[in-house]
Scaffold this motif. Structure first.
Motif, PDB file in Angstrom:
ATOM      1  N   PHE A   1       3.258  -0.182   6.430  1.00  0.00           N
ATOM      2  CA  PHE A   1       3.817  -0.127   5.111  1.00  0.00           C
ATOM      3  C   PHE A   1       3.024   0.943   4.013  1.00  0.00           C
ATOM      4  O   PHE A   1       2.329   0.474   3.054  1.00  0.00           O
TER       5      PHE A   1
ATOM      6  N   VAL B   1       9.278   2.841   7.310  1.00  0.00           N
ATOM      7  CA  VAL B   1       9.047   1.522   6.371  1.00  0.00           C
ATOM      8  C   VAL B   1      10.218   0.588   6.808  1.00  0.00           C
ATOM      9  O   VAL B   1       9.941  -0.709   7.310  1.00  0.00           O
TER      10      VAL B   1
ATOM     11  N   VAL C   1       9.250  -2.935   8.875  1.00  0.00           N
ATOM     12  CA  VAL C   1       9.793  -4.298   8.449  1.00  0.00           C
ATOM     13  C   VAL C   1      10.489  -4.907   9.412  1.00  0.00           C
ATOM     14  O   VAL C   1      10.689  -5.972   9.564  1.00  0.00           O
TER      15      VAL C   1
ATOM     16  N   TYR D   1       6.183  -5.441  -2.524  1.00  0.00           N
ATOM     17  CA  TYR D   1       5.766  -4.284  -1.505  1.00  0.00           C
ATOM     18  C   TYR D   1       4.301  -4.109  -1.663  1.00  0.00           C
ATOM     19  O   TYR D   1       3.435  -4.077  -0.925  1.00  0.00           O
TER      20      TYR D   1
ATOM     21  N   ARG E   1       1.070  -4.651   0.698  1.00  0.00           N
ATOM     22  CA  ARG E   1       0.119  -3.582   0.779  1.00  0.00           C
ATOM     23  C   ARG E   1      -1.396  -3.828   0.518  1.00  0.00           C
ATOM     24  O   ARG E   1      -2.352  -3.364   1.271  1.00  0.00           O
TER      25      ARG E   1
END
Length: 313
Positions: A5, A152, A156, A264, A268
């Motif tokens: 991420f 990314v 995911v 997000y 993180r």
């Protein structure tokens, strides 16, 4: 891109995202025209590859050769390939939406593919009245940002695959929707949903059964930052009162319903971002499915295994 991420602020790549989103819609509408229809539109989304995203093979049933269209985010090419080994490609950078549209159709024509985009305009975007072939405004493609988007997306996708393995009922693949530019996995009950007659065909098919859906989007005008999300449709009473994990996750009002959201950047910032996202999806699932009366224990699939015998030491 080994960091799990990495930073992905929308402001840094908004122009590239807006261009790439429309590229994806051009190819997605070709996929819609040339693929066999599946329940809940499962034929329509893209799947991930080791270099980008793909339509998967299509054609044959409509008289076309079997062909695929792939976005390569390593060499930054669009690759149109036929089953007989012929291929045509061109760079993704340096294209407007108009030139991308025209070159994609030319590549298909070179391989003998005859298909038509029924509505050759963006779906549910601000410029939905403008033809792809006339859009010279969106012409920004930064290879570094496009590569990061794919990295990314890939990270995911694997977290969603891990989460998907915990459920033994009817569930969608983990797939990337070109119309909303998100990646999602959806769990279904067999409970049919009576929808208002004014609902559009896309909505009617997508939500003809009760669902709890999970995904990730990169941000847009309505929520200007990347985030993990979940929703339950139809929304059961009291859903927004259910707890979510980790602590920064929250319920957000969305019209007459609620969306579970984990930003997000909040994920993180957790000590173990992957575990935080899995905990978020699990808490949202238990909130929605529990309130809707699903058999949580009966549908559980620990370790991706359904046979109780195989769980014994």
């Amino acid at each position: 891109m080994t960091q799990l991420f990495p930073p992905m602020p929308l402001a840094e790549w908004r122009d590239t995202k807006e261009t790439l989103h429309r590229f994806a819609q051009v190819v997605g509408k070709i996929r819609l025209a040339a693929s066999i229809r599946r329940n809940h539109w499962w034929n329509v989304p893209f799947h991930l590859t080791g270099r980008g995203i793909t339509t998967r093979p299509m054609g044959q049933a409509d008289g076309n050769p079997v062909f695929t269209i792939d976005f390569d985010f390593v060499d930054h090419q669009l690759v149109v390939a036929a089953l007989d080994g012929r291929a045509s490609s061109f760079p993704l950078y340096g294209q407007s939406v108009a030139s991308f549209h025209d070159r994609t159709l030319a590549a298909l024509d070179a391989l003998g593919v005859r298909t038509e985009i029924r509505i050759p305009r963006p779906f549910d975007l601000p410029d939905s009245a403008r033809l792809f072939s006339e859009d010279t405004e969106h012409a920004r493609y930064d290879p570094v940002q496009a590569h990061r988007y794919w990295c990314v997306l890939s990270q995911v996708a694997l977290v969603l695959e891990e989460f998907a393995a915990r459920f033994s009922g009817k569930a969608s693949p983990v797939h990337h929707f070109w119309h909303t530019f998100d990646i999602a996995h959806t769990r279904f009950s067999e409970r049919r949903v009576e929808q208002p007659p004014e609902n559009d065909p896309v909505t009617r098919e997508a939500y003809s059964r009760e669902v709890v859906s999970f995904g990730f989007w990169f941000g847009d005008e309505s929520f200007a930052e990347p985030a993990f999300y979940s929703y339950t449709t139809p929304e059961p009473a009291g859903l927004a009162g259910e707890p979510l994990a980790p602590a920064p996750a929250r319920w957000v009002e969305r019209g007459n319903s609620h969306l579970a959201v984990l930003r997000y950047d909040d994920a993180r910032a957790e000590g173990d971002p992957r575990a935080a996202v899995l905990a978020f999806y699990e808490s949202a699932y238990r909130a929605g499915a529990g309130r809707a009366g699903w058999d949580l224990d009966g549908l559980a699939c620990p370790g991706g295994i359904t046979d109780p015998q195989l769980h014994r030491p």
